[in-house]
Design an enzyme around this catalytic site. Sequence first.
Site: not given
Ligand code: NAD
Length: 286
Positions: A143, A156
């Site tokens: 991130s 985080y």
């Molecule tokens: N969306 C953003 O703007 C953003 C920015 C920076 C980083 N991220 C990172 O991107 C990654 C994906 O997040 P996202 O934004 O797509 O969110 P999201 O919630 O849409 O997707 C996350 C997925 O991870 C799964 N998950 C959660 N806990 C789990 C576990 N213990 N085991 C297996 N799967 C699990 C959830 O069911 C979900 O499908 C994360 O690591 C998040 O920190 C997202």
Amino acid sequence: MRDFKGKTAFITGGASGIGLGFAQVFADAGMNIVIADIEAPALGAAVAALNARGAQAIGVECDVGDRQSYARAADRAFSAFGKVHLLCNNAGVARTGQTWEIAESDWEWTIGVNLMGMIHGLQIFVPHMKTHGEASHIVTTASMAGMRASVAGGPYTATKYALVGLSEQLAKELAETNIGVSVFCPNNIRSNMPNNGRNRPPRFGGPIDGKTDIHAAEHIAVMQDRNRAGMDPREAGLRVKKGIENDQLFIFSHATERSVLEDRFQRILSDMDAAATLGSQGSLLK
Ligand SMILES: NC(=O)c1ccc[n+]([C@@H]2O[C@H](COP(=O)([O-])OP(=O)(O)OC[C@H]3O[C@@H](n4cnc5c(N)ncnc54)[C@H](O)[C@@H]3O)[C@@H](O)[C@H]2O)c1
């Protein structure tokens, strides 16, 4: 890795958001897809949608923070497709609040998913990739919170910095192999991240409900507004694919925070210069 067709991608957290964007992009590139995710209904829907588009995809229910659950998911991938070539360490969660107030169980939940999830993946898939010997790649979703402090909270930030450091370490360790390493540092991508507490397992207190947890409700509302304006996750997936093809160690979704990083690096260097003015041989000792 430049050749994707006929190879296999293992994507954690691929049932939603960024991970689902990865699954769509790598399926379109001709890869077999394994989605490992904790949320069963979303997992079923994601796999059905991918296969309806002509993909070869399977879903495995998995908690990446639980080593045995992760190992079972990897075994399913091996029996379905034989080899895995692309590991996307992507599942991630956050808990906001003041660092000193966040419950120990929430620290453990976040560290378990974000950091131990990556470690479990590396311990299973690096030996596997080294054994099959075909060009492979490991991409971890950190991130911008792994580049500078963030409002998303101490656990985080701590885990995302750890993912960046671990990816840099891994790149050094795998430099002489045909396993590439990238760390993806997205900024704002449309996803279900604002409501990530839905997947907190019972052993850490169960799902966080925005209606009963005031702190979560405030956070969810702020994050949802911001997130709605985020980048399309498939666009993020395409940028990550390009970064893998270019063998980039760092892959950014946006270039909007360049000055924030420059300020941080400048601060590090000027604080190092403060040490230089003292000399390296303990000149404060009288
Ligand atoms: N969306 C953003 O703007 C953003 C920015 C920076 C980083 N991220 C990172 O991107 C990654 C994906 O997040 P996202 O934004 O797509 O969110 P999201 O919630 O849409 O997707 C996350 C997925 O991870 C799964 N998950 C959660 N806990 C789990 C576990 N213990 N085991 C297996 N799967 C699990 C959830 O069911 C979900 O499908 C994360 O690591 C998040 O920190 C997202």
